[in-house]
Scaffold this active site. Sequence first.
Site, PDB file in Angstrom:
ATOM      1  N   ASP A   7      14.914   4.668  -4.570  1.00  0.00           N
ATOM      2  CA  ASP A   7      14.261   4.301  -3.323  1.00  0.00           C
ATOM      3  C   ASP A   7      14.080   5.591  -2.538  1.00  0.00           C
ATOM      4  O   ASP A   7      15.070   6.209  -2.121  1.00  0.00           O
ATOM      5  CB  ASP A   7      15.125   3.296  -2.550  1.00  0.00           C
ATOM      6  CG  ASP A   7      14.477   2.809  -1.259  1.00  0.00           C
ATOM      7  OD1 ASP A   7      13.529   3.463  -0.791  1.00  0.00           O
ATOM      8  OD2 ASP A   7      14.937   1.796  -0.715  1.00  0.00           O
TER       9      ASP A   7
ATOM     10  N   ASN B 246       3.721   9.143  -5.440  1.00  0.00           N
ATOM     11  CA  ASN B 246       2.880   7.955  -5.459  1.00  0.00           C
ATOM     12  C   ASN B 246       3.490   6.781  -4.697  1.00  0.00           C
ATOM     13  O   ASN B 246       2.770   5.899  -4.248  1.00  0.00           O
ATOM     14  CB  ASN B 246       2.620   7.545  -6.914  1.00  0.00           C
ATOM     15  CG  ASN B 246       1.889   6.224  -7.015  1.00  0.00           C
ATOM     16  OD1 ASN B 246       0.720   6.118  -6.695  1.00  0.00           O
ATOM     17  ND2 ASN B 246       2.609   5.185  -7.450  1.00  0.00           N
TER      18      ASN B 246
ATOM     19  N   SER C 286      -2.701  10.045  -1.436  1.00  0.00           N
ATOM     20  CA  SER C 286      -2.984   9.645  -0.066  1.00  0.00           C
ATOM     21  C   SER C 286      -4.042   8.545  -0.120  1.00  0.00           C
ATOM     22  O   SER C 286      -3.950   7.628  -0.937  1.00  0.00           O
ATOM     23  CB  SER C 286      -3.436  10.851   0.761  1.00  0.00           C
ATOM     24  OG  SER C 286      -3.660  10.511   2.111  1.00  0.00           O
TER      25      SER C 286
ATOM     26  N   TYR D  19      -0.687   2.852   9.112  1.00  0.00           N
ATOM     27  CA  TYR D  19      -0.949   3.376   7.773  1.00  0.00           C
ATOM     28  C   TYR D  19      -1.496   4.798   7.869  1.00  0.00           C
ATOM     29  O   TYR D  19      -1.041   5.698   7.162  1.00  0.00           O
ATOM     30  CB  TYR D  19      -1.935   2.468   7.053  1.00  0.00           C
ATOM     31  CG  TYR D  19      -2.128   2.791   5.598  1.00  0.00           C
ATOM     32  CD1 TYR D  19      -1.042   2.873   4.730  1.00  0.00           C
ATOM     33  CD2 TYR D  19      -3.404   3.018   5.073  1.00  0.00           C
ATOM     34  CE1 TYR D  19      -1.212   3.170   3.387  1.00  0.00           C
ATOM     35  CE2 TYR D  19      -3.591   3.304   3.726  1.00  0.00           C
ATOM     36  CZ  TYR D  19      -2.490   3.384   2.888  1.00  0.00           C
ATOM     37  OH  TYR D  19      -2.665   3.672   1.555  1.00  0.00           O
TER      38      TYR D  19
ATOM     39  N   LYS E 177      -0.237   8.628   6.532  1.00  0.00           N
ATOM     40  CA  LYS E 177      -1.111   9.399   5.657  1.00  0.00           C
ATOM     41  C   LYS E 177      -1.631  10.672   6.331  1.00  0.00           C
ATOM     42  O   LYS E 177      -1.725  11.728   5.698  1.00  0.00           O
ATOM     43  CB  LYS E 177      -2.273   8.527   5.179  1.00  0.00           C
ATOM     44  CG  LYS E 177      -1.845   7.392   4.272  1.00  0.00           C
ATOM     45  CD  LYS E 177      -1.092   7.881   3.042  1.00  0.00           C
ATOM     46  CE  LYS E 177      -0.798   6.755   2.065  1.00  0.00           C
ATOM     47  NZ  LYS E 177      -0.055   7.235   0.868  1.00  0.00           N
TER      48      LYS E 177
END
Length: 278
Positions: free
Chosen positions: A57, A86, A137, A151, A155
Site C-alpha cells: 500500500d 501507476n 498521470s 483529482y 495530478k
Amino acid sequence: MRTHTWFITGVTGGLGREVATQLLERGDRAAGTGRNTDALDEIAAAYGDAFWPAELDVTDTDTDTVRKTIDRAAVELGRIDVVVNNAGYGMFGAAEKFTDEQIAHHLATNLTGSITVTRAALPHLRAGGGGRIVQISTYGGLAAGPGGSLYSAGKFGIEGFMEALAAEVAPFGIGVTIIEPGGTATGFRRNAVLSNPLTAYDNTPAAMVRGLSASTRRSPGDPVKVAAAIIAAAETEPAPLRVVLGSDSFQYVHQALTNRLDGITGQRDSARAVDIVQ
C-alpha cells in the site's frame, strides 16, 4: 537485447496489469505490487520467476514499507531499471462535499505515494548508472475541470514534482517521463470515488460527474495500445518529459495550455511594473 527489470505499482488491474503482462510476455522481468494479493498470485502463476510480487500500500509511510519493499526487490532481482508509478484512483465531485479523510487518503495515494516510491527507488537507479522513472498521470494533470478539483490537485502536484525532479536526476543518467492518458477502457470510472451530492450544485458543471461510475459511454483509449505506448516511451532516448496518449487527452491538454498562455500574454507590462527599479 538486455532484459530489463521493472518495478511497477498497482499491477492488480487496469494499465498497471496490462503493462506488466506485455513486459513479461516479451521476456523482461517485473516486480509488481498491489493491495490485492489474489491478482498478484494469478500473474505469478502465469509467469513464474520473471514476476516478483509484493503486497504494498503506497500510503503506508509509518512503517517504511515502501522503501523496504523496493530495497528487497533490488536485492532479489539484482537491479531495477525502470520504475512505473501507476497506483492511484479517481475522486470526483464538488470539492466541499469530500471528507477530510477522503482528501487525505486520495492525496496520500495519488501524490505522496508516488513521491515515496520515487525517493526510495532513486538510490538504486543511481547505483545502477541510470534508468527511468515513469509517472502515470492524466490529462487532468494539466487540464482541470469542474468536479475534478481533488483529482487534479493530486495530478497537478505529481507533475510538478516530476518536472522538477527530471532536472535534478538528469546528471545521473536517470530520465523522467510523465504519461498523460485520456479515457481508457480499464474500469477506471467504475472504481472512481464520488463525493456525496449537494443540491446546491444541481444543474451546475460539477454535477456532471455524478453519473461517472454508471456511464455507458465508451472510453476512446485502447488499454493494450496505451500500455504498449507507455513501454515505448519508457525506452525512448532522450527521455520525453511528457507523453500525451489519446485524441481526447491531446484536445484537453492543448486547449488548457493555450488558454493558460492566452491568459498571461497581455500581462508583460503589469508583471514588470512590480520590479524594483534599479
